[in-house]
Design a protein around this motif. Sequence first.
Motif, PDB file in Angstrom:
ATOM      1  N   GLN A   1       0.808  -1.221   0.000  1.00 45.82           N
ATOM      2  CA  GLN A   1       0.000   0.000   0.000  1.00 45.82           C
ATOM      3  C   GLN A   1       0.845   1.277   0.000  1.00 45.82           C
ATOM      4  O   GLN A   1       0.313   2.363   0.249  1.00 45.82           O
ATOM      5  N   GLN A   2       2.115   1.197  -0.323  1.00 49.95           N
ATOM      6  CA  GLN A   2       2.973   2.377  -0.351  1.00 49.95           C
ATOM      7  C   GLN A   2       2.524   3.367  -1.422  1.00 49.95           C
ATOM      8  O   GLN A   2       2.098   2.967  -2.507  1.00 49.95           O
ATOM      9  N   THR A   3       2.621   4.665  -1.131  1.00 49.09           N
ATOM     10  CA  THR A   3       2.266   5.682  -2.119  1.00 49.09           C
ATOM     11  C   THR A   3       3.314   5.758  -3.223  1.00 49.09           C
ATOM     12  O   THR A   3       3.020   6.223  -4.314  1.00 49.09           O
ATOM     13  N   HIS A   4       4.531   5.336  -2.946  1.00 49.63           N
ATOM     14  CA  HIS A   4       5.557   5.115  -3.976  1.00 49.63           C
ATOM     15  C   HIS A   4       5.653   3.599  -4.107  1.00 49.63           C
ATOM     16  O   HIS A   4       6.245   2.938  -3.265  1.00 49.63           O
ATOM     17  N   PRO A   5       5.034   3.022  -5.134  1.00 47.73           N
ATOM     18  CA  PRO A   5       4.956   1.559  -5.210  1.00 47.73           C
ATOM     19  C   PRO A   5       6.323   0.897  -5.315  1.00 47.73           C
ATOM     20  O   PRO A   5       7.261   1.461  -5.886  1.00 47.73           O
ATOM     21  N   VAL A   6       6.424  -0.279  -4.763  1.00 46.17           N
ATOM     22  CA  VAL A   6       7.660  -1.053  -4.859  1.00 46.17           C
ATOM     23  C   VAL A   6       7.597  -1.941  -6.096  1.00 46.17           C
ATOM     24  O   VAL A   6       6.533  -2.433  -6.472  1.00 46.17           O
ATOM     25  N   ALA A   7       8.744  -2.122  -6.729  1.00 52.37           N
ATOM     26  CA  ALA A   7       8.818  -2.928  -7.948  1.00 52.37           C
ATOM     27  C   ALA A   7       8.843  -4.414  -7.634  1.00 52.37           C
ATOM     28  O   ALA A   7       8.352  -5.231  -8.414  1.00 52.37           O
ATOM     29  N   GLU A   8       9.439  -4.750  -6.509  1.00 52.31           N
ATOM     30  CA  GLU A   8       9.549  -6.165  -6.162  1.00 52.31           C
ATOM     31  C   GLU A   8       9.680  -6.308  -4.648  1.00 52.31           C
ATOM     32  O   GLU A   8      10.146  -5.398  -3.964  1.00 52.31           O
ATOM     33  N   ILE A   9       9.239  -7.453  -4.185  1.00 53.25           N
ATOM     34  CA  ILE A   9       9.424  -7.843  -2.795  1.00 53.25           C
ATOM     35  C   ILE A   9      10.140  -9.193  -2.838  1.00 53.25           C
ATOM     36  O   ILE A   9       9.578 -10.183  -3.313  1.00 53.25           O
TER      37      ILE A   9
ATOM     38  N   PRO B   1       2.109   4.501   5.101  1.00 52.72           N
ATOM     39  CA  PRO B   1       1.888   4.486   3.648  1.00 52.72           C
ATOM     40  C   PRO B   1       2.878   5.315   2.825  1.00 52.72           C
ATOM     41  O   PRO B   1       3.114   5.014   1.669  1.00 52.72           O
ATOM     42  N   GLN B   2       3.483   6.338   3.411  1.00 60.02           N
ATOM     43  CA  GLN B   2       4.397   7.190   2.647  1.00 60.02           C
ATOM     44  C   GLN B   2       5.867   6.935   2.975  1.00 60.02           C
ATOM     45  O   GLN B   2       6.729   7.737   2.628  1.00 60.02           O
ATOM     46  N   LYS B   3       6.174   5.829   3.607  1.00 60.15           N
ATOM     47  CA  LYS B   3       7.548   5.545   4.013  1.00 60.15           C
ATOM     48  C   LYS B   3       8.519   5.577   2.831  1.00 60.15           C
ATOM     49  O   LYS B   3       9.556   6.244   2.886  1.00 60.15           O
TER      50      LYS B   3
END
Length: 133
Positions: A29-37, A101-103
């Motif tokens: 749910q990050q406001t800057h989406p992650v490309a991979e986990i 969410p904005q981390k």
Amino acid sequence: MLKLMSASVGLCTYNAQRHLAKQLDSILQQTHPVAEIVVIDDVSTDGTQDLLNDYATRYPGIFRLEFNSVNQGAKKNFERLLAECQGDAIFLSDHDDIWAPQKCRVCWLILIRIRRTRYCSAMQNSLMMQVKS
């Protein structure tokens, strides 16, 4: 304007089922989406691996899972995570963190201000972020 760069999250797990879903949801749910986990599991016996497989099925293309057959310990697993992550920056996470969410976005803003610094550390949820050079 903030240039969107790719972010990887590196996560090591060991018997983490109890807290893991909340952590994964907060990353997704990050406001800057992650490309991979990228997750390395160290031979969990509590259902952690099933939970990870469920998330990988529900979010195809985001999760990369590695399941050790023999316990490797935290140090070796985190070293492997750093090598496996492909993003412009790597966010390391504990399995029981819950991220605001904005981390990721806030960390990117910090990195833009200190462009020449290779490492950024923040105390919120024990975040360490390494920018690949």
